[in-house]
Design an enzyme around this catalytic site. Structure first.
Site, PDB file in Angstrom:
ATOM      1  N   GLY A 288      -5.879   0.829  -9.145  1.00 60.17           N
ATOM      2  CA  GLY A 288      -7.279   0.548  -9.734  1.00 60.17           C
ATOM      3  C   GLY A 288      -8.190   0.499  -8.360  1.00 60.17           C
ATOM      4  O   GLY A 288      -7.871   0.871  -7.298  1.00 60.17           O
ATOM      5  N   SER A 289      -9.256  -0.233  -8.747  1.00 57.00           N
ATOM      6  CA  SER A 289     -10.352  -0.622  -7.745  1.00 57.00           C
ATOM      7  C   SER A 289     -10.091  -1.470  -6.841  1.00 57.00           C
ATOM      8  O   SER A 289      -8.969  -2.401  -6.807  1.00 57.00           O
ATOM      9  CB  SER A 289     -11.498  -0.912  -8.620  1.00 57.00           C
ATOM     10  OG  SER A 289     -11.499  -2.202  -8.992  1.00 57.00           O
ATOM     11  N   SER A 290     -10.538  -1.324  -5.429  1.00 55.17           N
ATOM     12  CA  SER A 290     -10.341  -2.350  -4.382  1.00 55.17           C
ATOM     13  C   SER A 290     -10.759  -3.616  -4.347  1.00 55.17           C
ATOM     14  O   SER A 290     -10.290  -4.513  -4.161  1.00 55.17           O
ATOM     15  CB  SER A 290     -10.934  -1.494  -3.076  1.00 55.17           C
ATOM     16  OG  SER A 290     -10.698  -0.256  -2.745  1.00 55.17           O
ATOM     17  N   ARG A 291     -11.882  -3.775  -5.340  1.00 57.71           N
ATOM     18  CA  ARG A 291     -12.550  -4.932  -5.681  1.00 57.71           C
ATOM     19  C   ARG A 291     -11.534  -5.938  -6.473  1.00 57.71           C
ATOM     20  O   ARG A 291     -11.093  -6.888  -6.003  1.00 57.71           O
ATOM     21  CB  ARG A 291     -13.766  -4.914  -6.446  1.00 57.71           C
ATOM     22  CG  ARG A 291     -14.412  -6.302  -6.600  1.00 57.71           C
ATOM     23  CD  ARG A 291     -15.539  -6.059  -7.539  1.00 57.71           C
ATOM     24  NE  ARG A 291     -15.354  -5.147  -8.775  1.00 57.71           N
ATOM     25  CZ  ARG A 291     -14.908  -6.074 -10.026  1.00 57.71           C
ATOM     26  NH1 ARG A 291     -14.523  -7.124  -9.974  1.00 57.71           N
ATOM     27  NH2 ARG A 291     -14.824  -5.305 -11.054  1.00 57.71           N
ATOM     28  N   VAL A 292     -10.866  -5.298  -7.522  1.00 50.50           N
ATOM     29  CA  VAL A 292      -9.922  -6.046  -8.211  1.00 50.50           C
ATOM     30  C   VAL A 292      -8.548  -6.258  -7.642  1.00 50.50           C
ATOM     31  O   VAL A 292      -7.876  -7.314  -7.431  1.00 50.50           O
ATOM     32  CB  VAL A 292      -9.880  -5.346  -9.473  1.00 50.50           C
ATOM     33  CG1 VAL A 292      -8.575  -6.169 -10.123  1.00 50.50           C
ATOM     34  CG2 VAL A 292     -10.747  -5.378 -10.341  1.00 50.50           C
ATOM     35  N   GLU A 307      -2.160   0.264  -5.237  1.00 53.90           N
ATOM     36  CA  GLU A 307      -2.426   1.660  -4.989  1.00 53.90           C
ATOM     37  C   GLU A 307      -4.121   1.851  -5.374  1.00 53.90           C
ATOM     38  O   GLU A 307      -4.286   2.317  -6.756  1.00 53.90           O
ATOM     39  CB  GLU A 307      -1.484   2.335  -5.989  1.00 53.90           C
ATOM     40  CG  GLU A 307      -1.400   3.974  -5.651  1.00 53.90           C
ATOM     41  CD  GLU A 307      -0.563   4.714  -6.627  1.00 53.90           C
ATOM     42  OE1 GLU A 307      -0.527   6.049  -6.243  1.00 53.90           O
ATOM     43  OE2 GLU A 307       0.041   4.334  -7.524  1.00 53.90           O
ATOM     44  N   CYS A 342      -7.947   9.828  -8.471  1.00 54.19           N
ATOM     45  CA  CYS A 342      -7.767   9.051  -7.468  1.00 54.19           C
ATOM     46  C   CYS A 342      -8.199   9.782  -6.042  1.00 54.19           C
ATOM     47  O   CYS A 342      -8.328   9.252  -5.078  1.00 54.19           O
ATOM     48  CB  CYS A 342      -6.923   8.087  -7.486  1.00 54.19           C
ATOM     49  SG  CYS A 342      -5.262   8.713  -7.674  1.00 54.19           S
TER      50      CYS A 342
END
Length: 454
Positions: A288-292, A307, A342
């Site tokens: 998922g997202s880089s922030r999470v 990933e 992605c």
């Protein structure tokens, strides 16, 4: 990407033609129901609607359970509330914590390992064979293709490609291939009777969190990898698309997967974070997202594999050739699945030589022919942006993100937390660790005496 065959697309049409000669008879209705129904399925993809919503349950400790908190999923094409999801909230984690208990009950040496229940490696080879066969059946592959389209709108070919890749992955791990993942090695020691052996060891309790854009392929590949190596996973898929994986788990159960081997939870991100902190899995795979991803890395003290999404460039060098093909590749990589992959092309750099061609006008024409009617373009469900360096590079005239061979390695590079997916190497990296056992059986040297203190 592979296209479905005429048999795969036309089996139901042939059925209707055959029944049209004898319609409205009870026998025909039973025959139709038998052929259209699937032994594992609890929904019909085409029948889900605001007036006939599907219900998605949780799976924990071997039982399908509902919840006092039901959320609704909106049909991305018409706005109707067409799926009800039994979501677990934070109270469900604190007051009635079956998910915490289930995950915590798995020992850190896993459900199986090279010294414990090794017959399960063979069991999963058989499960993979049966599941691969099921997905190869036209009516089953069509079922999953259609249900993917309902929640993550993409063309039939794009959705079918996801089913096809999943089926081929399962084929790859039939028979003895699962236990080959746990192959050990030995090194001679310093004296007779001494050897060191390296084994692939499970983590035990693990968690898998996957996004909306590949509702079947990503969770199945990571889930099966975790199971192959002896782990007990809890799986969370984005609730907007979790109906796909709920149905896939039911298929796996009919293929022999023990119902208590996997927990399946529907929740928001905050609740899932609470579960991870309470149950303390020994490894969590997050796509998922880089922030999470960065938050989880801190919360879970580094016990993660990531990933995350990529900001992907395509670079066209000075050599101008095969203009039509290059234009088609650029369009396909940018807009297939509405650009929500992605690996989707985020930015196109072209050498000045290409500006003298009709490439840009051809890109415009190709983009304009996409339409909602056949889902070659569809609703954007969320924004996919990341900061990582993608470890998969597509190079060469025919290289494209939507045309790579099925089950190649895919994952980020340059980060020790980087995960992989799709290959034996990826499974061993993500879902097992190295355990070294030193055997030293002697014999003790003849005339041995207690030596001086050291």
């Amino acid at each position: 990407m592979y296209s479905p065959s005429n048999a795969e697309l036309g089996w139901s049409r042939g059925l209707w033609i055959g029944l049209s000669k004898h319609r409205n008879t009870y026998k025909d209705i039973l025959m139709l129901k038998c052929i259209h129904s699937l032994p594992f399925a609890t929904v019909e993809a085409e029948e889900i609607s605001g007036s006939r919503p599907a219900e998605i349950l949780n799976l924990v400790q071997g039982k399908w359970v509902g919840s006092s908190n039901w959320s609704t999923v909106v049909d991305p094409l018409n706005g109707d509330s067409f799926i009800k999801v039994a979501e677990v909230d934070e109270t469900g984690i604190q007051v009635h914590p079956p998910f915490v208990k289930s995950l915590s009950s798995c020992p850190k040496h896993g459900v199986h390992n090279p010294f414990k229940a090794p017959e399960r490696y063979l069991m999963f080879g058989e499960i993979s064979a049966k599941a691969a066969h099921m997905l190869s059946l036209p009516k089953v592959s069509d079922f999953f293709t259609r249900i993917i389209q309902r929640v993550s709108p993409k063309s039939y070919q794009q959705a079918f490609g996801e089913v096809y890749v999943t089926q081929k992955f399962l084929e790859n791990f039939c028979g003895d291939q699962v236990r080959f993942l746990a192959r050990s090695f030995g090194v001679p020691g310093n004296h007779l009777g001494q050897q060191s052996h390296g084994f692939r060891w499970p983590y035990g309790p693990v968690a898998i969190i996957t996004p909306f854009n590949f509702p079947l392929e990503i969770p199945v590949l990571q889930l099966m990898g975790a199971l192959y190596m002896g782990n007990k996973p809890v799986l969370k898929v984005d609730s907007k698309v979790s109906i796909v994986m709920e149905q896939m788990l039911r298929l796996l159960h009919t293929c022999g997967l023990p119902v208590e081997d996997v927990d399946f939870i529907n929740s928001d991100g905050k609740t899932m974070n609470k579960l991870l902190l309470e149950a303390n899995p020994r490894m969590t795979l997050f796509t998922g997202s880089s922030r999470v991803a960065e938050k989880l890395a801190v919360d879970l003290k580094g016990r993660v594999k990531l990933e995350d999404a990529g900001f992907d460039w395509k670079i066209l060098g000075p050599d101008v050739h095969q203009e039509d093909y290059i234009a088609w590749v650029c369009d396909q990589d940018a807009y297939a699945c509405s650009g929500q992959k992605c690996s989707a092309q985020s930015l196109l750099f072209i050498h000045e030589n290409w500006s003298k061609t009709s490439l840009l006008s051809k890109l415009k024409d190709l983009a304009e022919r996409r339409k909602l009617a056949d889902l070659t373009i569809g609703p954007v469900l969320t924004e996919v942006i990341g900061k990582s360096v993608n470890g998969t590079t597509y190079a060469g005239l025919r290289a494209r993100t939507t045309g790579a061979p099925q089950n190649h390695w895919f994952g980020p590079a340059g980060d020790a937390r980087g995960a992989g997916i799709g290959t034996p190497e990826a499974i061993k990296l993500v879902w097992s660790c190295h355990r070294e056992i030193i055997y030293d059986f002697g014999p003790v040297p003849k005339n041995w005496e207690i030596p001086p203190s050291t």
